[in-house]
Design an enzyme around this catalytic site. Sequence first.
Site, PDB file in Angstrom:
ATOM      1  CB  ILE A 463       0.996  32.335  57.232  1.00  0.00           C
ATOM      2  CG1 ILE A 463      -0.158  31.420  56.839  1.00  0.00           C
ATOM      3  CG2 ILE A 463       1.885  31.645  58.250  1.00  0.00           C
ATOM      4  CD1 ILE A 463       0.310  30.195  56.050  1.00  0.00           C
ATOM      5  N   GLY A 464      -1.448  35.012  57.230  1.00  0.00           N
ATOM      6  CA  GLY A 464      -2.289  35.802  56.342  1.00  0.00           C
ATOM      7  C   GLY A 464      -3.693  35.238  56.186  1.00  0.00           C
ATOM      8  NE  ARG A 614     -19.286  25.936  62.674  1.00  0.00           N
ATOM      9  CZ  ARG A 614     -19.406  25.785  63.990  1.00  0.00           C
ATOM     10  NH1 ARG A 614     -18.816  24.762  64.577  1.00  0.00           N
ATOM     11  NH2 ARG A 614     -20.115  26.636  64.686  1.00  0.00           N
ATOM     12  CG  LEU A 616     -13.745  28.342  61.039  1.00  0.00           C
ATOM     13  CD1 LEU A 616     -12.276  28.109  61.330  1.00  0.00           C
ATOM     14  CD2 LEU A 616     -14.611  27.864  62.203  1.00  0.00           C
ATOM     15  CB  THR A 620     -10.901  35.346  56.797  1.00  0.00           C
ATOM     16  OG1 THR A 620     -11.708  34.412  57.510  1.00  0.00           O
ATOM     17  CG2 THR A 620     -10.675  36.574  57.642  1.00  0.00           C
ATOM     18  CD  GLN A 624      -6.210  31.329  52.427  1.00  0.00           C
ATOM     19  OE1 GLN A 624      -6.010  32.361  53.088  1.00  0.00           O
ATOM     20  NE2 GLN A 624      -5.213  30.605  51.958  1.00  0.00           N
ATOM     21  CE  LYS A 687     -14.482  18.439  53.378  1.00  0.00           C
ATOM     22  NZ  LYS A 687     -15.532  17.722  52.613  1.00  0.00           N
ATOM     23  CD  GLU A 691      -1.374  23.958  51.267  1.00  0.00           C
ATOM     24  OE1 GLU A 691      -0.319  23.654  50.720  1.00  0.00           O
ATOM     25  OE2 GLU A 691      -1.733  23.484  52.360  1.00  0.00           O
TER      26      GLU A 691
HETATM   27 MO1  MOS Z   1       1.836  24.977  52.573  1.00  0.00          MO
HETATM   28  S1  MOS Z   1       2.820  24.685  50.791  1.00  0.00           S
HETATM   29  O1  MOS Z   1       1.720  23.369  53.198  1.00  0.00           O
HETATM   30  O2  MOS Z   1       2.848  25.937  53.516  1.00  0.00           O
END
Ligand code: MOS
Length: 725
Positions: A463-464, A614, A616, A620, A624, A687, A691
């Site tokens: 998803i990116g 950690r 990865l 990226t 993020q 972890k 979000e």
């Molecule tokens: Mo996210 S809002 O759990 O896709």
Amino acid sequence: MGIIGAPIARVDGRAKVTGRARYAAEAAVPGAVHAVLVQSTIAAGVVLAVETAAAEGMPGVLAILTPQNAPRLADVRPQAQLVPNPTLQDATVAYNGQTIAVVVAETLQQAEAAAAHVRARYRADEAITEMGDDLADAYVPKNFRNGMRKPDSARGDADAAFNAAPVQISATYTTPVEHHNPMEPHATIARWDGDRLTVWTATQYVSGARATLARLLGIDAGNVRVICPFTGGGFGCKGTTWPPAVLAAMAARSVNRPVKLVLDRRQMYTSNGFRPRTLQKLRLGATPDGQIVSLRHDGFTQMSLGDFGEFAEPVGLASEMLYAVPNAAVTHRLVAVNQGLPTYMRAPGEASGSFALESAIDEMAAALNMDPLDLRLRNYAESDPHENRPFSSKALRECYRAGAEAFGWAQRPLAPRCLRDGDVLVGWGMATALYPINRSAAQATLRMGADGRVFVRSGTQEIGGGTYTTMAQVTAEALGVPVGQVTAQLGDSAWPHAPVSGGSQTSASVLNAVVAAADALRARLAALAGLDARQVQLAAGTLVGPDGTRLRIDVLLARHGLDTIEATAESVPGDEKQRFSLHSFGAHFVEVQVDPAIGRIRIARHVGAFDTGRVLNARTARSQAIGGIIYGYGMALLEKTEVDAETGRYVNANLSDYLVPVNADVPDIVTIFVEKPDRNANPLGVKGLGELPTVGVAAAVANAVYHATGRRVRDLPIRVEDVLA
Ligand code: MOS
């Protein structure tokens, strides 16, 4: 640094920027015809009739599905992750923009033209189109967090402790309806081959889409295949299988042709959820030296009056555990209106909830005449005060320290309106970030060829966030091969099962499965060599035995007449949830510059420090983090879906009137990863970062605006009129 953690470029980056990456609507499916949605123009009532005669006579029209003639679905019970309405199963209208018909035609233009000639007659009922500040009809969620959490919680006596507290803060915060607005719209191509259904759809959850489609259409899940090699942004609105995907499959069955259904941007506002409006009442009581003795968080969030299932934004969960407060009470209530069903949107609960909590903490710091970071440290929770469990790991103190140092927080004057740059007011604000560590059962398959090439395969999604890349990295490290020799494959429900790419759980779920599959593959190779699996390692295309002897894998395979060797494994959560409180943490430090003459608010500097276990891939991960922070700028300063109260229609359902941050709104963001692999959480020690970075940004900006101007803005987004002189 090994391969894991290395800042390698995305393995799919070139395909994406050159347009070779194929998204759902771009799948080459010969003979596909086109479906277009027709949506209600009233907010409440009943469709008495959909008049289709004029449209049916138009060129190319193949079928028009309406509530009167649409095929009946096998299972229409509204429930979580299964949203059968509005799929034309009844004539009730619960919001403006609800789908009431689907037109199918040979070409997109023919379908659009015909859709414009479909007319509906309604019985219009009185509608409540907006969640206002009247909370008289608020009710307790029936299925809060799918029954996994209680909507209300309490420890000690929050009210008595508040009343006795020498310093008190009581404030109400509101956040608006927001829409996800991924670049890629929802799109589905559905093709039937007899009773077998193949669906190319934009989703965060290929196997969830398979299960939902099978259940609704009344066919075996084994007869449904869902394909999605790339998802062009989801942010939560592609986690659930929404009605358009179901309608595409229904339409394809009706016309006996493959059907493509792509939402236009306006339909993206009415067909796949949104972040609900919230109204949150916070009460904090503290001693003069800054011990918070009472915290009360009453959250009210928007729900739908339609019979579409339930979604309750869990705004108060962070308040339960972020600070070591002895007396705390949290409640969640819903207020239903004539709008669609809200849904998960990037850090659902924590994003809106932390705006209230972290603003209130800042208000308390101001009332105490105390530095807001000192107040947070004064009330630092060493263990989870709600679950009464230790954290699996918590490096929040290190985030505070590293972030503050990089930002220069120690130079911050306590009082607002003290920093200036000419006529421009300057303010510094901060807030905490946190997000639960989620993990679900996941499977992966590894296949190694005699030529050294490795394929890693899982029914997860890109998803990116970089899943193709991190899958390849983890595989390369686990098998001792260069990352360039690994090809990751995902986005197909035919492949081993993986969970929804939501809840920031993909790395913890899927990549632990990849490690497990690598262990299984090593064991198979060891068995071929007659060695004990625990004593061999893989390196540079060889099996390294306990005495250091090396056996070439191609030779070993040839000896057994094999071209390739394969292993599949599943990784499931252990008892970590029973033993630990599982969370990622972080801290945001923000400088804003406010020009009071014109009300312009600019974000001038940002330092985000994160404890995400950690890392990865350093590249990226930073990407993020930046993306999440920028999402937070939207929440703080720009994003709001505006409802016309009379009609219940969204007036800014497009990307020119619904404002999102652009490059000019974004400073050079400093990101810091306080890296501590969390082996209590899962074997890889990750972890979750999806979000986390957006959480707290809105509060940090609002707190900085307060520090610049002396004005406390409790209603998002913060706008020109809030800060004009
Ligand atoms: Mo996210 S809002 O759990 O896709």
